[in-house]
Design an enzyme around this catalytic site. Structure first.
Site, PDB file in Angstrom:
ATOM      1  N   LYS A   1      12.142 -31.574  18.148  1.00 22.38           N
ATOM      2  CA  LYS A   1      10.708 -31.665  18.386  1.00 22.38           C
ATOM      3  C   LYS A   1      10.435 -32.939  19.162  1.00 22.38           C
ATOM      4  O   LYS A   1      10.741 -34.039  18.706  1.00 22.38           O
ATOM      5  CB  LYS A   1       9.940 -31.672  17.068  1.00 22.38           C
ATOM      6  CG  LYS A   1       8.442 -31.879  17.267  1.00 22.38           C
ATOM      7  CD  LYS A   1       7.648 -31.660  16.013  1.00 22.38           C
ATOM      8  CE  LYS A   1       6.174 -31.973  16.247  1.00 22.38           C
ATOM      9  NZ  LYS A   1       5.352 -31.691  15.067  1.00 22.38           N
TER      10      LYS A   1
ATOM     11  N   ARG B   1      -4.009 -31.142  17.892  1.00 21.94           N
ATOM     12  CA  ARG B   1      -4.538 -32.310  17.164  1.00 21.94           C
ATOM     13  C   ARG B   1      -6.058 -32.302  17.148  1.00 21.94           C
ATOM     14  O   ARG B   1      -6.681 -32.720  16.175  1.00 21.94           O
ATOM     15  CB  ARG B   1      -3.980 -33.602  17.771  1.00 21.94           C
ATOM     16  CG  ARG B   1      -2.473 -33.712  17.555  1.00 21.94           C
ATOM     17  CD  ARG B   1      -1.885 -34.944  18.221  1.00 21.94           C
ATOM     18  NE  ARG B   1      -0.429 -34.930  18.161  1.00 21.94           N
ATOM     19  CZ  ARG B   1       0.349 -35.793  18.809  1.00 21.94           C
ATOM     20  NH1 ARG B   1      -0.192 -36.740  19.549  1.00 21.94           N
ATOM     21  NH2 ARG B   1       1.659 -35.708  18.703  1.00 21.94           N
TER      22      ARG B   1
ATOM     23  N   LYS C   1       3.773 -41.069  18.299  1.00 22.80           N
ATOM     24  CA  LYS C   1       4.765 -40.536  17.364  1.00 22.80           C
ATOM     25  C   LYS C   1       6.198 -40.716  17.870  1.00 22.80           C
ATOM     26  O   LYS C   1       7.116 -40.032  17.439  1.00 22.80           O
ATOM     27  CB  LYS C   1       4.457 -39.057  17.094  1.00 22.80           C
ATOM     28  CG  LYS C   1       3.086 -38.832  16.442  1.00 22.80           C
ATOM     29  CD  LYS C   1       2.932 -37.405  15.889  1.00 22.80           C
ATOM     30  CE  LYS C   1       1.595 -37.235  15.154  1.00 22.80           C
ATOM     31  NZ  LYS C   1       1.486 -35.892  14.518  1.00 22.80           N
TER      32      LYS C   1
ATOM     33  N   GLU D   1      20.294 -33.203  16.580  1.00 21.30           N
ATOM     34  CA  GLU D   1      19.260 -32.992  15.549  1.00 21.30           C
ATOM     35  C   GLU D   1      19.384 -31.589  14.943  1.00 21.30           C
ATOM     36  O   GLU D   1      19.284 -31.417  13.725  1.00 21.30           O
ATOM     37  CB  GLU D   1      17.860 -33.169  16.158  1.00 21.30           C
ATOM     38  CG  GLU D   1      17.471 -34.608  16.437  1.00 21.30           C
ATOM     39  CD  GLU D   1      16.954 -35.332  15.192  1.00 21.30           C
ATOM     40  OE1 GLU D   1      17.053 -34.781  14.089  1.00 21.30           O
ATOM     41  OE2 GLU D   1      16.444 -36.463  15.334  1.00 21.30           O
TER      42      GLU D   1
ATOM     43  N   LYS E   1      10.734 -27.465  20.342  1.00 22.18           N
ATOM     44  CA  LYS E   1       9.295 -27.568  20.547  1.00 22.18           C
ATOM     45  C   LYS E   1       8.973 -28.765  21.430  1.00 22.18           C
ATOM     46  O   LYS E   1       9.539 -29.822  21.201  1.00 22.18           O
ATOM     47  CB  LYS E   1       8.638 -27.731  19.173  1.00 22.18           C
ATOM     48  CG  LYS E   1       7.159 -27.906  19.173  1.00 22.18           C
ATOM     49  CD  LYS E   1       6.697 -28.217  17.780  1.00 22.18           C
ATOM     50  CE  LYS E   1       5.206 -28.427  17.810  1.00 22.18           C
ATOM     51  NZ  LYS E   1       4.689 -28.837  16.521  1.00 22.18           N
TER      52      LYS E   1
ATOM     53  N   SER F   1       0.193 -25.583  21.709  1.00 21.96           N
ATOM     54  CA  SER F   1      -1.234 -25.509  22.032  1.00 21.96           C
ATOM     55  C   SER F   1      -1.549 -25.885  23.484  1.00 21.96           C
ATOM     56  O   SER F   1      -2.366 -25.243  24.133  1.00 21.96           O
ATOM     57  CB  SER F   1      -2.014 -26.409  21.078  1.00 21.96           C
ATOM     58  OG  SER F   1      -1.568 -27.750  21.168  1.00 21.96           O
TER      59      SER F   1
ATOM     60  N   TYR G   1       0.405 -18.712  20.248  1.00 20.64           N
ATOM     61  CA  TYR G   1      -1.002 -18.376  20.042  1.00 20.64           C
ATOM     62  C   TYR G   1      -1.379 -17.101  20.800  1.00 20.64           C
ATOM     63  O   TYR G   1      -2.501 -16.630  20.691  1.00 20.64           O
ATOM     64  CB  TYR G   1      -1.878 -19.554  20.489  1.00 20.64           C
ATOM     65  CG  TYR G   1      -1.536 -20.833  19.741  1.00 20.64           C
ATOM     66  CD1 TYR G   1      -1.990 -21.027  18.445  1.00 20.64           C
ATOM     67  CD2 TYR G   1      -0.711 -21.804  20.308  1.00 20.64           C
ATOM     68  CE1 TYR G   1      -1.653 -22.174  17.744  1.00 20.64           C
ATOM     69  CE2 TYR G   1      -0.363 -22.954  19.609  1.00 20.64           C
ATOM     70  CZ  TYR G   1      -0.839 -23.134  18.328  1.00 20.64           C
ATOM     71  OH  TYR G   1      -0.494 -24.259  17.627  1.00 20.64           O
TER      72      TYR G   1
END
Ligand code: PBG
Length: 323
Positions: free
Chosen positions: A194, A204, A216, A232, A247, A273, A312
């Site tokens: 990610k 967000r 982040k 990872e 992602k 998004s 979505y």
């Protein structure tokens, strides 16, 4: 000319016959944003056509999705600011909105595969995925809360928990905690590769979960790195992840391909998004064909090697697959 690749593209039927990849509605997961209250629904301004809804309306949506042939939902909740703190108190509340949502959805549509987001950001007064100490995101203390949170979701009946926080060692800790409490059949879909991405902006906005300070980048990955993303994913698999995720989607197709090559578990991808917003915005201007752009994006995930796709656009995909 001996070889003429165009022969295989002569008609639609022929193209179908030789297509190497196909999208199916069995591949799709639908993210849902859940609000407190009853009879509440709000369109997300930066995600035109996508709504956040209270649980009663969400349950109706899940029934509809199931009837359409969709098989999985990924749940996210928006909690009131008054419930946010720096300890994840509400995240581990067995009577919280997420836990209640899982129970209601599993009761209404038992066959639907329900996956829950495990991360502290919607519950954090700082908008960070972990507990903040002296301006830093604490790893091990956060992992303990995440394990508790995952357990609480499992107790509510979640089929899978989906840790999206990127703390080190959380998959192992969650697996251990779930097993110790008799939830050895609750699965883990890990957000493994990610990235710290600008494409999460509309999400967000939707959850009012933007970080209150900084960014982040000390936990989500650097977009410059590829080998690290494979590391990872392999670490998460070693720690017990049943599925891993890459992602965002389109900017990281290379990572879907790399992770798929090295993994022996299903690989999912999150069409996030911002990617939704870009297609919607360009289509609204008449600059691209929305339906074609949706299907091309989703098919590209399959070509890259994704087994599952969170998007979505799942309803649109079903409509277009049936057309
Ligand atoms: C939070 C989380 C985020 C998304 C899924 N889970 C946002 C973030 O990490 O800041 C983004 C999904 C999207 O943009 O569609 N842990």
């Amino acid at each position: 000319m001996m070889k003429r690749p165009r022969r295989l593209r002569k008609s639609a039927a022929l193209r179908d016959l030789v297509a190497e990849n196909r999208l199916s509605m069995n591949d799709l997961m639908t993210p849902l944003f859940i609000l407190e209250g009853e009879g509440q629904q709000k369109e997300i301004p930066s995600m035109p056509g996508y709504w956040k809804k209270s649980l009663d309306l969400t349950v109706e949506d899940v029934k509809e999705l199931w009837d359409m042939g969709l098989k999985s939902v990924l749940l996210f909740v928006q909690v009131d600011d008054s419930l946010k703190d720096n300890a994840g108190t509400e995240a581990v509340n067995d009577g919280g909105l997420m836990q209640e949502s899982v129970r209601a959805i599993k009761e209404a549509v038992p066959g639907m595969v329900v996956m829950t987001d495990v991360a502290l950001d919607p519950y954090s007064s700082f908008g960070h995925d972990g507990i903040v100490v002296d301006g830093e995101i604490m790893n091990d203390g956060t992992v303990e809360v995440l394990a508790e949170m995952a357990l609480s979701h499992a107790k509510s009946g979640a089929d899978f928990v989906a840790p999206s926080d990127m703390m080190d060692g959380r998959i192992g800790a969650i697996r251990k905690r779930l097993d110790a409490e008799g939830f050895e059949n609750t699965g883990i879909m890990s957000y493994s590769a990610k990235y710290a991405s600008s494409f999460y902006g509309p999400f967000r906005d939707a959850l009012d979960s933007a970080p209150g300070f900084g960014d982040k980048k000390t936990y989500q990955m650097d977009p410059a790195n590829a080998i690290e993303g494979v590391k990872e994913a392999l670490l998460d698999i070693e720690e017990g992840a049943d599925m891993v995720m890459v992602k965002p989607g389109l900017p990281y197709l290379d990572m879907v391909c790399r992770v798929k090559e090295k993994s022996e578990v299903p690989v999912s991808v999150y069409h996030v998004s911002g990617e939704y917003a870009m297609i919607k915005a360009a289509a609204a201007q008449g600059w691209i064909d929305e339906d074609a752009a949706i299907m091309e994006s989703l098919l590209s995930f399959k070509r890259a090697g994704a087994d599952l796709i969170a998007t979505y656009f799942s309803r649109d995909a079903v409509r277009l697959l049936k057309a």
